[in-house]
Design a protein around this motif. Structure first.
Motif, PDB file in Angstrom:
ATOM      1  N   ALA A   1       0.758  -1.221   0.031  1.00  0.00           N
ATOM      2  CA  ALA A   1      -0.053   0.107  -0.146  1.00  0.00           C
ATOM      3  C   ALA A   1       0.884   1.214   0.099  1.00  0.00           C
ATOM      4  CB  ALA A   1      -0.893  -0.071   1.342  1.00  0.00           C
ATOM      5  N   PRO A   2       0.212   2.362  -0.472  1.00  0.00           N
ATOM      6  CA  PRO A   2       1.049   3.660  -0.376  1.00  0.00           C
ATOM      7  C   PRO A   2       1.297   3.987   0.921  1.00  0.00           C
ATOM      8  CG  PRO A   2      -1.137   3.973  -1.831  1.00  0.00           C
ATOM      9  CD  PRO A   2      -0.762   2.520  -0.993  1.00  0.00           C
ATOM     10  N   GLU A   3       2.134   4.990   1.213  1.00  0.00           N
ATOM     11  CA  GLU A   3       2.782   5.478   2.499  1.00  0.00           C
ATOM     12  C   GLU A   3       1.469   5.827   3.253  1.00  0.00           C
ATOM     13  OE1 GLU A   3       5.675   5.371   3.688  1.00  0.00           O
ATOM     14  OE2 GLU A   3       5.239   6.445   5.585  1.00  0.00           O
TER      15      GLU A   3
ATOM     16  N   SER B   1      -7.109   4.313   5.000  1.00  0.00           N
ATOM     17  CA  SER B   1      -6.253   5.229   5.997  1.00  0.00           C
ATOM     18  C   SER B   1      -7.092   5.560   7.005  1.00  0.00           C
ATOM     19  CB  SER B   1      -5.559   6.401   5.087  1.00  0.00           C
ATOM     20  OG  SER B   1      -6.811   7.505   4.901  1.00  0.00           O
ATOM     21  N   VAL B   2      -6.347   6.080   8.157  1.00  0.00           N
ATOM     22  CA  VAL B   2      -6.969   6.134   9.219  1.00  0.00           C
ATOM     23  C   VAL B   2      -6.528   7.546   9.863  1.00  0.00           C
ATOM     24  CG1 VAL B   2      -7.540   5.344  11.669  1.00  0.00           C
ATOM     25  CG2 VAL B   2      -7.569   3.812   9.782  1.00  0.00           C
TER      26      VAL B   2
ATOM     27  N   PHE C   1      -6.907  -3.257  10.426  1.00  0.00           N
ATOM     28  CA  PHE C   1      -5.994  -3.825  11.635  1.00  0.00           C
ATOM     29  C   PHE C   1      -4.546  -3.502  11.117  1.00  0.00           C
ATOM     30  CE2 PHE C   1      -3.283  -7.047  12.928  1.00  0.00           C
ATOM     31  CZ  PHE C   1      -3.268  -6.955  14.388  1.00  0.00           C
ATOM     32  N   ALA C   2      -4.318  -3.884   9.806  1.00  0.00           N
ATOM     33  CA  ALA C   2      -2.839  -3.941   9.294  1.00  0.00           C
ATOM     34  C   ALA C   2      -2.348  -2.354   9.574  1.00  0.00           C
ATOM     35  CB  ALA C   2      -2.943  -4.241   7.784  1.00  0.00           C
ATOM     36  N   LEU C   3      -3.194  -1.474   9.501  1.00  0.00           N
ATOM     37  CA  LEU C   3      -2.432  -0.038   9.645  1.00  0.00           C
ATOM     38  C   LEU C   3      -2.543   0.121  11.089  1.00  0.00           C
ATOM     39  CD1 LEU C   3      -1.819   2.302   7.751  1.00  0.00           C
ATOM     40  CD2 LEU C   3      -4.278   3.195   8.258  1.00  0.00           C
ATOM     41  N   THR C   4      -3.307  -0.119  11.820  1.00  0.00           N
ATOM     42  CA  THR C   4      -3.332   0.743  13.194  1.00  0.00           C
ATOM     43  C   THR C   4      -3.360  -0.291  14.191  1.00  0.00           C
ATOM     44  OG1 THR C   4      -5.942   0.231  13.466  1.00  0.00           O
ATOM     45  CG2 THR C   4      -5.250   2.123  12.453  1.00  0.00           C
ATOM     46  N   GLY C   5      -3.332  -1.674  14.223  1.00  0.00           N
ATOM     47  CA  GLY C   5      -3.484  -2.462  15.175  1.00  0.00           C
ATOM     48  C   GLY C   5      -4.625  -2.794  15.772  1.00  0.00           C
TER      49      GLY C   5
END
Ligand code: FES
Ligand code: FES
Lengths: 150, 725
Positions: free
Chosen positions: B577-579, B602-603, B705-709
């Protein structure tokens, strides 16, 4: 008896003055293209134009009309589905069940007049009518297509 | 693959007497010119009428409610008929006609994503048989063998280059023997089916002229507003009719039955105004009348560890797998009640006389409404009729879960014999008396070995059974097999897509006091959210890539794997994924189709933004690609509404949400663009109206989840401190 001007014609209506325009249109004038979805200004299915402005007709009562106000409903948007929004809707098969679409089209027609070259962000910020079938992607595409056709 | 079917005489009755007799029953008042022409025109079989001016009328048994089935079915008939698409139109037979003709059109029931897949064979055969008869009629005229006549775009061509249109020989064709056998085209030969043709039913949705059930009017018609007891099992204790009888337009104030009160007036707005002012006392049963969310929570939690569970899928020995595990992962999930909120609220118009009961309504299953009309009025089926009106959405509510809107309308009309009465449920009544998406919980335990492979898994579902609530006769020794949608081994309807050597999936049935129903996607919604989230948890616990982890269990499930691979490629999984953003992925099978989705999110603080959705489906065959795409988009709108913002709750036995202010649904602002990938692999027929709804939620939440846990295990996501927008 009150007199209201709808789609260019004056009508005498027999309704209490606190009757929402939605029900005056549907039940007194037989203009059933304007839909009931919530009755609380939340869905936009009842959108019409009053004096050129988009209005949720479930929230506007007969007595709120100012003398001379011109009302336009979906039936009066064009004679023959020739409004660019209607043309784009047909070209892209925007509607699913169609129930929300009178309101979507009336909202989109007013929006397009104010935003003749709309961006995605403009559309997202302004088009607040609900569609349970989920036609939003096509509504967005339809508005952009209508802008080209205009 | 060529499919051949035998035609029985009974299946394709063509005698003039039978067709006229059938059509004459219960013909709608105010028949249109098309309907009158149809009556007078030759019927080749139950599906095809060809008029002298070459117009082809295709009869459609399934109902259109936005899902595009109408156009798809007409395409299939027109394809086999080699009709001129520009001259094709359609009509709906009524359920009364269907009964009178020994159900020649089969079931009218339109649900379970079955519109195309369960009737394609019947309607294609109808088209092919009609074409054979037209060819034979032309051959007879020309005195040649039928094999010397070809048909294309509504024109028959003979050996000498002579031509006749379908309309010119339809009368003769209708008098011929039905061919004993027809050969259906291979889909590779399709020119009408399989194409992204525009829908047949769009124009009148753009100018307000389309008449939905709620718009129907008749001379002398009155309007009714209703109130139904607000708690399951509650009854009307009393009403003070005198308080509203003098209000404008009011004609009758009545208690319809034990649970329902109505005001009948000249207009619905006046009826509604009066019923809002009507004092009504209810008898509320104590147990249900005190039921709230804590009780639901306790009831479902108890089921997570209870002994009384039905087994839906079992392999190997899970307990042994846990004993040998290098790592055991555990998690609990839950899925709340949902409401259909068809944009057109429930409604029906009924007219009852001493010897007839007629109903005009929007229904997914008019034959159920016909049965309800007969049962309620006490009249015989042939004395009753249902006229199928356009639906402002169905999603499983109308006729599929309940025909309460018809029953109530008939009861009110019985009190006012000879007067047609239109009953409209206010949005509030509609939302308070739904057939709700069931509430359930799930508890998982997963066993991973040293290499991070899943060696055992127990999935316990606890909660509400739709069959138990709506149709207990469908239970199998107490078990609701539908509870395991998408989780059963070897099912052509919805097979579990992973090989797990030791597996146990079971269900402890717990039924809270709220009527459940079939809600677009049905039990696949929670089953896919539970399973695909937990599989993702397992992958992360094993330190493995969620796509690679899934692939490792899918060698024996090539079709599940193919759609998963399609979305992985579509979103660019390998590249990452992009940054500042992340991808989530998932797959599921249901209603005969394989579906997968990938999301890019994104979050920002508590705000989740969905930047991209890539969705793939393999329904075997695609009849109208652009309409399948519309269904995929719509599925995401409805699926994401449920997981991101909507839920039905209960206090004191009463549903708390009454309108869109407290039951929000997704709007243009939150709706992501959906990229669609259609990968029909042929050889089977799956549904398209529902399947992609299953994968909407887990794709997005796995990305979150992948982004924020943050692992969202309860819906809607605001319970985890998140919102969409
Ligand atoms: S009916 Fe007016 S906004 Fe919904
Ligand atoms: S098209 Fe059905 S609600 Fe919008």
């Amino acid at each position: 008896m009150a007199t209201i001007i709808v789609n260019g014609t004056a009508h005498e209506v027999d309704a209490e003055e606190d009757t929402p325009l939605l029900w005056v249109l549907r039940e007194q004038l037989g203009l059933t293209g304007t839909k009931y979805g919530c009755g609380i200004a939340a869905c936009g299915a009842c959108t019409i134009h009053v004096a050129g402005q988009p209005v949720r007709s479930c929230q506007m009562q007969l007595r709120d009309l100012i003398e001379g106000d011109e009302i336009t409903t979906i039936e009066g948007l064009s004679e023959d589905r020739s409004h660019p929004i209607q043309q784009a809707w047909i070209e892209l098969d925007v509607p699913q069940c169609g129930y929300c679409q009178s309101g979507q089209i009336m909202a989109a027609a007013a929006f397009l007049r104010d935003f003749p070259e709309p961006t995605d962000e403009d559309i997202k910020a302004s088009m607040t009518n609900l569609c349970r079938c989920g036609t939003y992607n096509r509504i967005k595409a339809g508005i952009k297509r209508a802008a080209e056709l205009s | 693959m060529t499919e051949r079917f035998n035609l029985s005489r009974r299946g394709f009755l063509i005698s003039a007497a039978a067709s006229t007799g059938g059509l004459a029953i219960g013909f709608p008042l105010g028949a249109s010119a098309q309907q009158l022409n149809e009556l007078a025109s030759p019927e080749l079989n139950a599906w095809v009428v060809v008029q002298p001016d070459d117009t082809v009328i295709v009869r459609v048994a399934k109902i259109e409610m936005g899902q595009g089935t109408l156009t798809g079915l007409v395409q299939l008939v027109a394809e086999e008929l080699d009709a001129d698409w520009d001259k094709v139109t359609w009509s709906y037979p009524t359920p009364g006609e269907n009964v009178a003709r020994e159900r020649v059109w089969g079931s009218f029931g339109t649900f379970g994503s079955q519109g195309i897949r369960t009737s394609q064979e019947m309607v294609r055969t109808g088209g092919a048989a009609a074409k054979a008869m037209l060819i034979q009629a032309a051959a007879n005229r020309w005195g040649v063998d039928a094999s010397e006549v070809t048909a294309s775009k509504g024109v028959l061509t003979g050996p000498g280059g002579d031509t006749l249109t379908y309309g010119a020989v339809a009368e003769e064709a209708a008098g011929l023997e039905v061919p004993a056998e027809v050969t259906l085209k291979d889909p590779s030969e399709w020119t009408i089916a399989g194409q992204s043709l525009l829908r047949l039913d769009t124009a009148d949705k753009t100018d307000g002229s389309r008449i939905f059930s709620i718009d129907y009017t008749m001379d002398g018609m009155l309007n009714a507003a209703i109130k139904i007891a607000p708690v399951q099992g509650a009854t009307v204790a009393g009403i003070d009719a005198a308080a509203v009888e003098g209000m404008p337009g009011v004609q009758r104030v009545l208690q319809v039955d034990e649970t329902t009160v109505a005001v009948v007036a000249d207009t619905w707005w006046r009826a509604r105004t009066a019923i809002e002012a009507l004092p009504i006392e209810w008898n509320i049963p104590e147990d249900v009348g005190s039921f709230g969310m804590e009780d639901l929570e306790a009831m479902l939690t108890e089921g997570l560890t209870a002994d009384d569970a039905f087994v839906g899928n079992e392999a190997g020995d899970v307990e042994a797998a846990f004993a040998d595990a290098a790592q055991v992962v555990e998690a609990d999930y839950s899925y709340p009640w949902q409401h259909h909120v068809t944009m057109e609220p429930m409604n029906a118009t009924a007219l009852v006389t001493d010897d007839s009961c007629t109903v005009w309504t929007s229904t997914q299953n008019a034959e159920s409404d016909l049965a309800a009309a007969s049962e309620t009025s006490g009249l015989e089926i042939p004395q009753c009729e249902i006229h199928r009106m356009n639906l402002g959405g169905g999603f499983g509510r109308r006729g599929a879960s309940s025909t309460d809107y018809t029953t109530i309308a008939v009861k009110i009309a019985m009190e006012m014999k000879g007067t047609p009465v239109k009953v409209i449920w206010s949005r509030e009544e509609d939302m308070l008396h739904g057939t709700y998406h069931p509430a359930t919980k799930a508890r998982f335990r997963g066993a991973l070995d040293e290499d991070g492979n899943l060696t055992g898994m127990h999935m316990r579902i606890s909660g509400q059974s739709i069959f138990a609530g709506l149709m207990p006769f469908a239970l199998e020794d107490g078990m609701d097999p539908l509870q395991f949608q998408g989780l059963q081994a070897e099912s052509t309807e919805g097979a579990f897509g992973y090989d797990v050597p030791n597996l146990l999936i079971d269900h402890a049935m717990r039924n809270p006091p709220l009527r459940p129903g079939f809600w677009r996607g049905v039990n696949n919604n929670q089953n896919s959210f539970y399973l695909e989230s937990f599989v993702d948890e397992l992958a992360h616990a094993a330190g493995r890539d969620p796509l690679e982890f899934r692939r490792g269990m899918m060698a024996n499930h090539p079709k599940h794997l193919a759609v998963l691979n399609a979305v992985a490629e579509g979103i660019g999984w390998e590249a990452g994924a992009p940054e500042g953003r992340a991808y989530g992925i998932c797959q599921h099978m249901g209603y005969g189709s394989y579906v997968a989705a990938a999301a890019e999110v994104s979050v920002d603080g508590d705000r989740v933004t969905i930047h991209r959705i890539v969705a793939a489906t393999d329904p075997g065959h695609v009849v109208n690609p652009q309409q399948v795409e519309a269904q995929i988009e719509g599925s995401f709108a409805m699926g994401l509404s449920a997981s991101m913002m909507s839920q039905i709750t209960m206090e004191n036995g009463r549903v708390q949400e009454e309108n869109f202010d407290t039951y929000p649904i997704i709007s243009m602002w939150e709706m992501p663009e959906v990229e669609k990938i259609l990968v029909p692999s042929g050889g089977f027929w799956g549904g398209v109206g529902e399947p992609t709804i299953f994968v909407a939620t887990p794709a997005v939440l796995n990305a979150v989840f992948a982004l924020t846990g943050t692992r969202v295990r309860e819906l809607p996501i605001y319970k985890s401190g998140l919102s969409l927008g």
